[in-house]
Enzyme design. Structure first.
Site, short mmCIF file in Angstrom:
data_model
loop_
_atom_site.label_atom_id
_atom_site.label_comp_id
_atom_site.label_asym_id
_atom_site.label_seq_id
_atom_site.Cartn_x
_atom_site.Cartn_y
_atom_site.Cartn_z
N ASP A 59 0.81 -1.22 0.00
CA ASP A 59 0.00 0.00 0.00
C ASP A 59 0.85 1.27 0.00
O ASP A 59 2.02 1.26 0.38
CB ASP A 59 -0.89 0.03 1.26
CG ASP A 59 -2.06 -0.94 1.16
OD1 ASP A 59 -2.06 -1.82 0.28
OD2 ASP A 59 -2.97 -0.82 2.00
N ASP A 60 0.19 2.34 -0.39
CA ASP A 60 0.64 3.73 -0.20
C ASP A 60 1.69 4.19 -1.21
O ASP A 60 2.17 5.32 -1.12
CB ASP A 60 1.17 3.99 1.22
CG ASP A 60 0.11 3.74 2.28
OD1 ASP A 60 -1.05 3.48 1.91
OD2 ASP A 60 0.46 3.78 3.47
N HIS B 220 -6.28 3.02 -3.93
CA HIS B 220 -6.13 3.25 -2.49
C HIS B 220 -6.45 4.71 -2.15
O HIS B 220 -5.87 5.27 -1.22
CB HIS B 220 -4.71 2.88 -2.06
CG HIS B 220 -4.52 2.71 -0.58
ND1 HIS B 220 -5.41 2.06 0.24
CD2 HIS B 220 -3.51 3.14 0.25
CE1 HIS B 220 -4.96 2.07 1.49
NE2 HIS B 220 -3.82 2.73 1.53
N HIS C 234 -5.20 9.53 0.47
CA HIS C 234 -5.12 8.71 1.68
C HIS C 234 -5.81 9.33 2.89
O HIS C 234 -5.27 9.32 4.01
CB HIS C 234 -3.66 8.39 2.01
CG HIS C 234 -3.50 7.11 2.76
ND1 HIS C 234 -3.68 7.01 4.12
CD2 HIS C 234 -3.17 5.86 2.36
CE1 HIS C 234 -3.46 5.77 4.51
NE2 HIS C 234 -3.17 5.05 3.46
N HIS D 247 3.79 -2.28 3.07
CA HIS D 247 3.78 -0.93 2.49
C HIS D 247 5.03 -0.68 1.66
O HIS D 247 6.14 -1.00 2.09
CB HIS D 247 3.66 0.11 3.60
CG HIS D 247 2.35 0.03 4.33
ND1 HIS D 247 2.14 -0.86 5.37
CD2 HIS D 247 1.18 0.69 4.15
CE1 HIS D 247 0.90 -0.73 5.81
NE2 HIS D 247 0.30 0.20 5.09
ZN ZN Z 1 -2.65 3.09 3.15
#
Ligand code: ZN
Length: 341
Positions: free
Chosen positions: A131-132, A182, A186, A276
Site C-alpha cells: 500500500d501507499d 487506495h 489517503h 507498504h
Molecule cells: Zn494506506
C-alpha cells in the site's frame, strides 16, 4: 459476521430487460454485424489513444499536478516498460438494491465475493499486497525482489503518487502485478462528504486507467476504514473491496525480524498480507521480504494476485468469508476501522 441469517434473495435481483423479443434480437444482431468492422478499426485506435495520453495527467488541484519528469525518479528502468495489450478487469455490476446499513452491505458484498478479508481458506495460496506507493525509492526495490523470486503481488496505489510516478505503476503492471485503488490522498474516507468520496475514488481510478490502460477492479480504503457511504460508492463503481488478515504494522518500523515473524505467525491458507511500499521508510519491509517469501514457500504456499485469489474463491462464499482477524479499533459507531496506514 453471521451470514447465515441474511436473506440473500434480496441481493440477487433479476436484471431489467432480461426478456428480449425475437424481433429485437434480429434487429440487434443486424446492427452488431453492420458495426463490427468499424468497431474493430476503432478499438485499435482507442487503445493507442490511451497509451499516448498515459503521461498527460491533470487535475484541478494545483498541488496534485503530475510532474511528467519520470526519468529522474525511476532510475531502475532505462526505458518506459511495455504495457500488456490485453488488460483483464474484474469490475462488477452493482448490487441492486443495495442495503443501507453497513453490516448488511458487508454481508451483501461478501456474498458476491466483493468484500474480502481473505481468499479461500482451504487453499494454500497467499496474496502479497503493498500500500501507499508508488514511491520512487522503495517501490523499485520491492519490484526487484518480486522479480527475483518470481512473485506476483498487488499494489494499492495512492492516486496522487500515481500521477507523480506513472512509470513505476507501468512497471508494476508490466511485471504481472495488479494495481488497485487506495484513494487519491489517503484520507479517512468515512469523514468525507459523498462528493469528496466520489473524487477520491474516481480520480484515482481514472489516473490508473490513464497510466496502465485499464481501470482498477480492486479498492482498499485507507486505514481499512469504511462506512455505508464508502461501500455504496464502491458497489456502484463495481469495485471489489479488499481488507487483509495478515499484517506486521511495518509502517511503525518495528525491525526487519519483527516484521517477518509477525507476518509468518499470522500466515495461513488464503491469507491477504498487508505491507507498504510508500508513506515512509520501507527499508525494513524490503529487507524482510525475502525471508517471508522463502519461508512461506517452504511451508507449501503459492503466491497469487488478488485476481487469482478471487477466481479460487468458493461459489458459496458466505461461510468462508468471516474474518479470522478483524482489524481494530472501531473509531465510531458508523464505521469499521483498523489502525495503520
Ligand atoms: Zn494506506
Amino acid at each position: 459476521m453471521d451470514l447465515e441469517n441474511i436473506d440473500r434473495q434480496g441481493y440477487y435481483p433479476r436484471r431489467a430487460g432480461a426478456k428480449i423479443s425475437r424481433t429485437s434480437l434480429v434487429i440487434t444482431l443486424c446492427a452488431i454485424l453492420g458495426l463490427l468492422g468499424s468497431l474493430l478499426l476503432t478499438m485499435t485506435e482507442n487503445y493507442t489513444s490511451v497509451q499516448q495520453s498515459a503521461t498527460t495527467i491533470t487535475t484541478n488541484d494545483p498541488d496534485l499536478v503530475a510532474t511528467g519528469t519520470t526519468s529522474a525518479i525511476s532510475p531502475t528502468y532505462k526505458t518506459t516498460p511495455a504495457v500488456p495489450k490485453t488488460s483483464p478487469t474484474n469490475l462488477q455490476l452493482p448490487i441492486l438494491p443495495f442495503p443501507t446499513l453497513l453490516w448488511e452491505q458487508i454481508a451483501a458484498l461478501q456474498s458476491h465475493n466483493r468484500f474480502l478479508y481473505t481468499g479461500n481458506r482451504y487453499l494454500p495460496e497467499i496474496a502479497l499486497t503493498f500500500d501507499d506507493g508508488p514511491n520512487p525509492y522503495y517501490t523499485p526495490k520491492i519490484l526487484a525482489v518480486l522479480r527475483q523470486y518470481k512473485v506476483k503481488a498487488t499494489f494499492f496505489c495512492v492516486g496522487r503518487q500515481v500521477a507523480h510516478y506513472p512509470n513505476l505503476v507501468k512497471q508494476e503492471y508490466a511485471d504481472g502485478n495488479l494495481v488497485g485503488n487506495h484513494s487519491w490522498s489517503h484520507p479517512d474516507l468515512a469523514l468525507l462528504t459523498n462528493d469528496e468520496i466520489d473524487s477520491q475514488i474516481n480520480l484515482t481510478s481514472n489516473v490508473i486507467q490513464q497510466v496502465i490502460g485499464v481501470k482498477p477492479a480492486f479498492f482498499r480504503p485507507p486505514y481499512g476504514i469504511v462506512n455505508a457511504r464508502v461501500l455504496s460508492k464502491a458497489n456502484l463503481l463495481g469495485l471489489t473491496t479488499i481488507i487483509w488478515n495478515d499484517e506486521a504494522r511495518d509502517w511503525a518500523t518495528p525491525g526487519t525480524s519483527v516484521i517477518a515473524s509477525r507476518i509468518l505467525n499470522l500466515a495461513g491458507d488464503g491469507a491477504i498480507i498487508l505491507m507498504h511500499d510508500g508513506g515512509g521508510d520501507r527499508s525494513q519491509t524490503i529487507a524482510a521480504l525475502p525471508t517471508i517469501i522463502t519461508t512461506l514457500r517452504l511451508r507449501g504456499y503459492q503466491f497469487v494476485t488478488l485476481q487469482q485469489m478471487l477466481k479460487d474463491l468458493p461459489k458459496r462464499p458466505a461461510s468462508t468469508q468471516a474474518p479470522i482477524f478483524v482489524p481494530t479499533p472501531v473509531p465510531s459507531p458508523s464505521s469499521a476501522a483498523s489502525p495503520g496506514p
